[in-house]
Write a protein that holds these residues in place. Structure first.
Motif, PDB file in Angstrom:
ATOM      1  N   LYS A  55      59.545  22.618  -3.204  1.00  0.00           N
ATOM      2  CA  LYS A  55      58.985  23.363  -2.075  1.00  0.00           C
ATOM      3  C   LYS A  55      59.983  24.339  -1.457  1.00  0.00           C
ATOM      4  CE  LYS A  55      55.084  21.443  -2.506  1.00  0.00           C
ATOM      5  NZ  LYS A  55      54.001  22.293  -3.055  1.00  0.00           N
ATOM      6  N   VAL A  56      61.222  24.318  -1.916  1.00  0.00           N
ATOM      7  CA  VAL A  56      62.238  25.212  -1.361  1.00  0.00           C
ATOM      8  C   VAL A  56      62.050  26.600  -1.962  1.00  0.00           C
ATOM      9  CG1 VAL A  56      64.699  25.666  -1.118  1.00  0.00           C
ATOM     10  CG2 VAL A  56      63.851  23.309  -1.046  1.00  0.00           C
ATOM     11  N   ASN A  57      61.762  27.550  -1.128  1.00  0.00           N
ATOM     12  CA  ASN A  57      61.550  28.930  -1.563  1.00  0.00           C
ATOM     13  C   ASN A  57      62.779  29.758  -1.179  1.00  0.00           C
ATOM     14  OD1 ASN A  57      60.565  31.365  -2.383  1.00  0.00           O
ATOM     15  ND2 ASN A  57      58.754  31.361  -1.085  1.00  0.00           N
ATOM     16  N   VAL A  58      63.623  30.018  -2.149  1.00  0.00           N
ATOM     17  CA  VAL A  58      64.873  30.739  -1.907  1.00  0.00           C
ATOM     18  C   VAL A  58      64.611  32.232  -2.029  1.00  0.00           C
ATOM     19  CG1 VAL A  58      67.271  31.042  -2.618  1.00  0.00           C
ATOM     20  CG2 VAL A  58      66.180  28.799  -2.831  1.00  0.00           C
ATOM     21  N   ARG A  59      64.699  32.949  -0.925  1.00  0.00           N
ATOM     22  CA  ARG A  59      64.443  34.386  -0.922  1.00  0.00           C
ATOM     23  C   ARG A  59      65.738  35.204  -0.946  1.00  0.00           C
ATOM     24  NH1 ARG A  59      59.133  35.178   0.001  1.00  0.00           N
ATOM     25  NH2 ARG A  59      57.950  33.504   1.001  1.00  0.00           N
ATOM     26  N   SER A  60      66.815  34.635  -0.441  1.00  0.00           N
ATOM     27  CA  SER A  60      68.082  35.367  -0.370  1.00  0.00           C
ATOM     28  C   SER A  60      68.662  35.574  -1.766  1.00  0.00           C
ATOM     29  CB  SER A  60      69.085  34.596   0.492  1.00  0.00           C
ATOM     30  OG  SER A  60      70.383  35.119   0.339  1.00  0.00           O
ATOM     31  N   GLY A  61      68.958  36.821  -2.088  1.00  0.00           N
ATOM     32  CA  GLY A  61      69.559  37.119  -3.381  1.00  0.00           C
ATOM     33  C   GLY A  61      70.940  36.499  -3.532  1.00  0.00           C
ATOM     34  N   THR A  62      71.686  36.442  -2.438  1.00  0.00           N
ATOM     35  CA  THR A  62      73.029  35.852  -2.477  1.00  0.00           C
ATOM     36  C   THR A  62      72.964  34.367  -2.814  1.00  0.00           C
ATOM     37  OG1 THR A  62      73.814  37.441  -0.825  1.00  0.00           O
ATOM     38  CG2 THR A  62      75.138  35.450  -1.154  1.00  0.00           C
ATOM     39  N   ILE A  63      72.035  33.663  -2.181  1.00  0.00           N
ATOM     40  CA  ILE A  63      71.888  32.234  -2.446  1.00  0.00           C
ATOM     41  C   ILE A  63      71.405  31.998  -3.866  1.00  0.00           C
ATOM     42  CG2 ILE A  63      70.661  30.126  -1.784  1.00  0.00           C
ATOM     43  CD1 ILE A  63      70.644  31.137   1.078  1.00  0.00           C
ATOM     44  N   ARG A  64      70.491  32.851  -4.344  1.00  0.00           N
ATOM     45  CA  ARG A  64      70.012  32.721  -5.717  1.00  0.00           C
ATOM     46  C   ARG A  64      71.154  32.888  -6.719  1.00  0.00           C
ATOM     47  NH1 ARG A  64      64.231  34.419  -7.434  1.00  0.00           N
ATOM     48  NH2 ARG A  64      62.940  33.695  -5.709  1.00  0.00           N
ATOM     49  N   THR A 102      53.356  19.416 -12.019  1.00  0.00           N
ATOM     50  CA  THR A 102      52.526  18.803 -10.981  1.00  0.00           C
ATOM     51  C   THR A 102      52.779  19.516  -9.666  1.00  0.00           C
ATOM     52  OG1 THR A 102      52.606  16.635 -12.059  1.00  0.00           O
ATOM     53  CG2 THR A 102      52.062  16.667  -9.713  1.00  0.00           C
ATOM     54  N   GLU A 103      51.726  19.894  -8.990  1.00  0.00           N
ATOM     55  CA  GLU A 103      51.903  20.624  -7.741  1.00  0.00           C
ATOM     56  C   GLU A 103      51.208  19.901  -6.600  1.00  0.00           C
ATOM     57  OE1 GLU A 103      53.875  23.151  -5.678  1.00  0.00           O
ATOM     58  OE2 GLU A 103      53.923  23.198  -7.859  1.00  0.00           O
ATOM     59  N   TRP A 104      51.986  19.473  -5.618  1.00  0.00           N
ATOM     60  CA  TRP A 104      51.457  18.888  -4.389  1.00  0.00           C
ATOM     61  C   TRP A 104      51.735  19.840  -3.234  1.00  0.00           C
ATOM     62  CZ3 TRP A 104      52.946  12.985  -3.915  1.00  0.00           C
ATOM     63  CH2 TRP A 104      52.210  12.261  -4.864  1.00  0.00           C
ATOM     64  N   SER A 105      50.884  19.796  -2.232  1.00  0.00           N
ATOM     65  CA  SER A 105      51.157  20.533  -1.004  1.00  0.00           C
ATOM     66  C   SER A 105      52.329  19.884  -0.282  1.00  0.00           C
ATOM     67  CB  SER A 105      49.923  20.527  -0.103  1.00  0.00           C
ATOM     68  OG  SER A 105      49.677  19.207   0.378  1.00  0.00           O
ATOM     69  N   LEU A 106      52.949  20.636   0.624  1.00  0.00           N
ATOM     70  CA  LEU A 106      54.062  20.087   1.392  1.00  0.00           C
ATOM     71  C   LEU A 106      53.604  18.898   2.224  1.00  0.00           C
ATOM     72  CD1 LEU A 106      56.979  20.195   2.371  1.00  0.00           C
ATOM     73  CD2 LEU A 106      56.255  21.872   4.102  1.00  0.00           C
ATOM     74  N   GLY A 107      52.405  19.003   2.806  1.00  0.00           N
ATOM     75  CA  GLY A 107      51.892  17.893   3.611  1.00  0.00           C
ATOM     76  C   GLY A 107      51.712  16.628   2.806  1.00  0.00           C
ATOM     77  N   LYS A 108      51.149  16.755   1.614  1.00  0.00           N
ATOM     78  CA  LYS A 108      50.946  15.590   0.756  1.00  0.00           C
ATOM     79  C   LYS A 108      52.284  15.027   0.293  1.00  0.00           C
ATOM     80  CE  LYS A 108      48.379  14.071  -3.342  1.00  0.00           C
ATOM     81  NZ  LYS A 108      47.473  14.502  -4.452  1.00  0.00           N
ATOM     82  N   THR A 109      53.218  15.914  -0.014  1.00  0.00           N
ATOM     83  CA  THR A 109      54.546  15.464  -0.442  1.00  0.00           C
ATOM     84  C   THR A 109      55.224  14.650   0.648  1.00  0.00           C
ATOM     85  OG1 THR A 109      54.796  17.408  -1.870  1.00  0.00           O
ATOM     86  CG2 THR A 109      56.801  16.235  -1.255  1.00  0.00           C
ATOM     87  N   LEU A 110      55.149  15.138   1.883  1.00  0.00           N
ATOM     88  CA  LEU A 110      55.772  14.417   2.997  1.00  0.00           C
ATOM     89  C   LEU A 110      55.016  13.134   3.312  1.00  0.00           C
ATOM     90  CD1 LEU A 110      56.576  17.419   5.376  1.00  0.00           C
ATOM     91  CD2 LEU A 110      58.185  16.134   3.947  1.00  0.00           C
ATOM     92  N   CYS A 111      53.691  13.175   3.250  1.00  0.00           N
ATOM     93  CA  CYS A 111      52.867  12.009   3.589  1.00  0.00           C
ATOM     94  C   CYS A 111      53.163  10.839   2.662  1.00  0.00           C
ATOM     95  CB  CYS A 111      51.389  12.394   3.526  1.00  0.00           C
ATOM     96  SG  CYS A 111      50.254  11.059   3.959  1.00  0.00           S
ATOM     97  N   PHE A 112      53.281  11.128   1.376  1.00  0.00           N
ATOM     98  CA  PHE A 112      53.580  10.069   0.415  1.00  0.00           C
ATOM     99  C   PHE A 112      55.080   9.879   0.223  1.00  0.00           C
ATOM    100  CE2 PHE A 112      49.198  11.032  -0.694  1.00  0.00           C
ATOM    101  CZ  PHE A 112      48.670   9.775  -0.994  1.00  0.00           C
TER     102      PHE A 112
END
Length: 393
Positions: free
Chosen positions: A314-323, A250-260
Motif C-alpha cells: 500500500k506504500v505509494n512512493v512518489r518521490s523520485g529521490t526515494i525511488r 492479491t489485492e486488498w483495500s487498505l481498510g481490509k488489510t488493517l482490519c485483518f
C-alpha cells in the motif's frame, strides 16, 4: 481474497528490458533489510555477556524487539518468490545467473568473518573485544587462534561458524534457488485454488515445532529411521516462496488489510513474545527451546509476516529521490547483508556509551549499522565496478 488485475505502484520497465520494476517490492526489501539488521542488534541484549545491574531491563527489551522483528527473514524469502516465480527459461541459465552471484560473496565474507578473531589478536585486541562483535562466541573463538580460524574456513562447505551465524540464510538461499525451477513448473500451472490448498497444508506444518516440543517428537510416519513425515514436502521455506508469489497477485483495500492485519499481527506477536519469555525464564533451557517461539517456519511468525507484506503493497512512493534510494538498496542489499554483522555489536556498544535509554538502543544501533553497511557497499561498487558482484553480490 480477490486476484488483482493490476499491480499498483509499478514503474516503467528497467533499461528497456521489458521487465517492470515493482517499487513496493523495494519497500518490502527495505523493511526486510532494516529489520534483519535490527534483529541482529538484539543479540547483545538476548545474549548479554556477563552481568549488569539492569540485566532484567536489557533482557526485556531484547525480547520486545526480538519478537517484533521475526518477519525479517520470511520477508526476504517472500520477495524471492514474488520476483522469481514462475521461473522463465532453462533451469541451467537460471542457476548460472543466480548462484554464482550469491556464492562468491558468501565465500569471501565467510572467510573474513572466520579470520576476524585471529586478526584482532594479531592487532593486539583482547578476547573481550570479540564479545562486542559476537556476544555468544564460545571459548574456542576467544583463543584468537589461527588454527581455530582455519578450522572454521575448512568447515564452510558444511555449515556456518559461530562468528558468521547470519550466513545460515545463504545456505538456505542457494537451496531455494536449486529448488525454484522445479517448484516453478507446478506454480505456473496451478490455479489460485490449488495454491491455497498448498498453503493450507503448509500452514499445518507451521504447528509442528510446538507439537514436537510439547507432545511427541514423532508424527505422521516419522520415527528413529525416518525424518520425512507425511507433510514434509509441504513444509519449510518453500511455503514462503509460494506465499510471496500468491500475495503479489492479491489485492486488498487498505481498510481490509488493517482490519485483518492488525489483529493477526497482534496475536502472532503475543505468542512470539510471551512464548520466548516463558522459555528464557528457565535457566536450563536448551538452544532449541530458546529458539522455539522465534522459529521462522511457525504459525505465529507467519501471522506477523503477512500483514507487513500486505501493508508494504500500500506504500505509494512518489518521490523520485526515494525511488532511486530504494532501487539502490535493491542493488546493494545483498552486500549489506554480508557485511552488517561486523557493525551491529559495535553500534550497540556506541549507543550504550552515548547513554541512550535502553528502550531506544536497539533501533538507534540498527540505524547506525544499516547506514554504515549501505555506505560501505556503495563505496565498494564505485571502486570495484563490475567486479563488485564477486565481492558484495
Amino acid at each position: 481474497m480477490k486476484q488483482a488485475t493490476t499491480l499498483p505502484h509499478s514503474s516503467a520497465p528497467i533499461g528497456g528490458t521489458g521487465k517492470p520494476h515493482i517499487v513496493w517490492l523495494d519497500v518490502v526489501r527495505l523493511v526486510a533489510m532494516f529489520t534483519v539488521v535490527c534483529c541482529h542488534c538484539t543479540d547483545p541484549f538476548n545474549f548479554y555477556p556477563g552481568t549488569a545491574p539492569n540485566i532484567g531491563e536489557i533482557k526485556f527489551w531484547g525480547a520486545v524487539y526480538g519478537a517484533f522483528l521475526r518477519p525479517c527473514v520470511p520477508l526476504f524469502v517472500m520477495i524471492t518468490g514474488a520476483l522469481l516465480l514462475p521461473v522463465r527459461g532453462e533451469a541451467s541459465v537460471f542457476y548460472k545467473k543466480r548462484i554464482p552471484r550469491v556464492f562468491w560473496p558468501f565465500l569471501l565474507w565467510s572467510v573474513l568473518y572466520a579470520l576476524f578473531p585471529w586478526l584482532t589478536g594479531v592487532l593486539g585486541f583482547g578476547p573481550d573485544t570479540l564479545l562486542m562483535f559476537f556476544p555468544y562466541s564460545g571459548e574456542e573463538v576467544m583463543r584468537q587462534s589461527l588454527s581455530v580460524s582455519l578450522d572454521y574456513i575448512a568447515h564452510i562447505p558444511l555449515n556456518f561458524s559461530t562468528v558468521a551465524v547470519h550466513m545460515w540464510y545463504i545456505y538456505l538461499l542457494i537451496g531455494l534457488y536449486l529448488y525454484l525451477p522445479i517448484f516453478s513448473a507446478w506454480v505456473e500451472k496451478a490455479s489460485r485454488r490449488a495454491q491455497r490448498w498448498f498453503l493450507a497444508a503448509w500452514g499445518v506444518t507451521l504447528l509442528l515445532p510446538y507439537y514436537q516440543e510439547f507432545v511427541d517428537g514423532y508424527l505422521w510416519g516419522t520415527c528413529s529411521w525416518n525424518s520425512f513425515g507425511m507433510l514434509y514436502t509441504f513444509a519449510g521455506f518453500n511455503g514462503y516462496l509460494l506465499l510471496g508469489h500468491y500475495l503479489r497477485h492479491t489485492e486488498w483495500s487498505l481498510g481490509k488489510t488493517l482490519c485483518f492485519g492488525i489483529p493477526m499481527f497482534a496475536v502472532g506477536y503475543a505468542v512470539t513474545f510471551f512464548g520466548f519469555r516463558h522459555m528464557t525464564a528457565n535457566p536450563d533451557c536448551t538452544p532449541e527451546e530458546l529458539e522455539l517461539f522465534f522459529t521462522y517456519c511457525s504459525l505465529n511468525v507467519v501471522m506477523m509476516t503477512i500483514p507487513l507484506f500486505l501493508l508494504c503493497k500500500k506504500v505509494n512512493v512518489r518521490s523520485g529521490t526515494i525511488r532511486k534510494a530504494l532501487a539502490n538498496l535493491t542493488v546493494c542489499g545483498f552486500g549489506v547483508y554480508m557485511i552488517h554483522y561486523f557493525f551491529t555489536g559495535p553500534s550497540v556498544a556506541l549507543a550504550r556509551a552515548l547513554g541512550i535509554p535502553v528502550p531506544l538502543q536497539i533501533p538507534v544501533a540498527a540505524v547506525v549499522a544499516f547506514l554504515v553497511s549501505w555506505l560501505l557497499v556503495r563505496v565498494i561498487y564505485r571502486l570495484a565496478g563490475k567486479r563488485a558482484k564477486y565481492i558484495v553480490g
